[in-house]
Scaffold this active site. Structure first.
Site, PDB file in Angstrom:
ATOM      1  CG  ASN A   7      43.485  27.639  34.940  1.00  9.86           C
ATOM      2  OD1 ASN A   7      44.296  26.985  35.596  1.00  9.86           O
ATOM      3  ND2 ASN A   7      42.452  27.064  34.351  1.00  9.86           N
ATOM      4  CD  GLU A  34      42.509  23.579  35.905  1.00  5.65           C
ATOM      5  OE1 GLU A  34      42.538  22.354  36.079  1.00  5.65           O
ATOM      6  OE2 GLU A  34      43.054  24.160  34.944  1.00  5.65           O
ATOM      7  CG  ASP A 143      40.076  28.555  31.795  1.00  2.54           C
ATOM      8  OD1 ASP A 143      39.647  28.766  30.644  1.00  2.54           O
ATOM      9  OD2 ASP A 143      40.673  27.504  32.119  1.00  2.54           O
ATOM     10  CG  ASN A 145      37.974  25.856  29.361  1.00  2.18           C
ATOM     11  OD1 ASN A 145      39.080  25.714  28.851  1.00  2.18           O
ATOM     12  ND2 ASN A 145      37.706  25.479  30.602  1.00  2.18           N
ATOM     13  CG  ASP A 214      42.848  32.367  30.732  1.00  2.83           C
ATOM     14  OD1 ASP A 214      42.460  31.732  31.728  1.00  2.83           O
ATOM     15  OD2 ASP A 214      43.565  31.861  29.827  1.00  2.83           O
ATOM     16  CG  ASP A 243      47.772  24.826  31.017  1.00  3.05           C
ATOM     17  OD1 ASP A 243      47.476  25.370  32.093  1.00  3.05           O
ATOM     18  OD2 ASP A 243      47.124  23.861  30.559  1.00  3.05           O
ATOM     19  CG  HIS A 244      45.414  28.968  31.703  1.00  2.00           C
ATOM     20  ND1 HIS A 244      44.284  29.325  31.015  1.00  2.00           N
ATOM     21  CD2 HIS A 244      45.316  27.627  31.925  1.00  2.00           C
ATOM     22  CE1 HIS A 244      43.522  28.256  30.831  1.00  2.00           C
ATOM     23  NE2 HIS A 244      44.134  27.209  31.371  1.00  2.00           N
TER      24      HIS A 244
END
Length: 253
Positions: A7, A34, A143, A145, A214, A243-244
């Site tokens: 991501n 994303e 991802d 989540n 992930d 942030d991943h």
């Protein structure tokens, strides 16, 4: 065969980092989430110059998924084939392996309609997996989540009553796995957290406050050929990172 999921939290903002990472890691197939781009803006030519064919599904500033491949791309399918307006899933065949890049809805809160959408979305993904060609190997990554278990969350007590750790979400992942898939990282590292996401706030990365959301799910044939799975933590460092961090699986095909 080296397969990664990442991501990137805006391909526009982070293309230079993605470009450098592709050059240094040289993965064969990359599942991207994303992108936050529409198809017209997606840098297909620039990726081709780096040796990657690509397929993208995106509408603009939100969501967006892609597949990059050095091994060719065939039979691309974008979305679930229904009226879902969000660009969150793309599938293709690369060197005979079916690969699926997923950006699972966040869910926001347990009492939010987006949480219901998340569970419905995961069930549609389960149906895709359940009706696949069983003779073709598959990687379903992205991802998600969702943390599959408490081991995948730095402090589960802080997430009580929140998304990403709720039992219905985790049950949805188990239902996905029940169709012949295995969580690659957890299979190879049963006792290690292997976080892949850290909040930008509060120095979370340096404090080790992470989540493993992930994931790479693979079928039995690929699992038998798996030689490694790891998180490329270095990509969470430096200037303006996502942030991943990328999650990578390696297979001796």
């Amino acid at each position: 065969m080296r397969v990664a999921t990442w991501n990137v939290n805006s391909l526009t903002a982070r293309f230079a980092r993605v470009e450098a990472w592709l050059g240094s890691r040289s993965p064969d197939v990359v599942l991207i989430q994303e992108t936050k781009q529409n198809d017209a803006k997606f840098p297909a030519k620039e990726l081709a110059d780096l040796g990657y064919e690509s397929a993208h599904y995106g509408h603009g500033q939100w969501n967006g998924v892609a597949i990059l491949s050095k091994l060719g791309i065939e039979d691309v399918v974008r979305g679930f084939g229904d009226d879902d307006p969000e660009a969150r899933i793309i599938a293709a065949t690369c060197a005979g392996v079916r690969v699926v890049s997923c950006y699972v809805p966040n869910g926001r809160a347990l009492d939010n309609p987006h949480y219901v959408y998340k569970l419905q979305w995961l069930d549609k993904l389960r149906q895709v997996v359940a009706t696949r060609d069983a003779d073709q190997s598959i990687v379903v990554g992205g991802d998600f989540n969702v943390t599959p278990t408490d081991l995948d969350c730095y402090d589960p007590s802080l997430f009580v009553g929140a998304t990403h750790v709720s039992e219905p979400e985790r049950e949805a992942l188990r239902a996905l796995e029940a169709n012949g898939l295995t969580d690659l990282t957890r299979a190879l590292h049963p006792d290690e957290p292997n976080y892949s996401w850290w909040d930008y706030r509060n120095g979370s990365f340096h404090r080790g406050w992470g989540l493993r959301i992930d994931l790479l799910f693979v079928d039995a044939a690929l699992l038998a050929k798996a030689s490694a799975s790891y998180v490329d933590r270095d990509e969470r460092k430096g200037v303006k990172p996502s942030d991943h961090a990328p999650v990578i699986g390696e297979f001796a095909l």
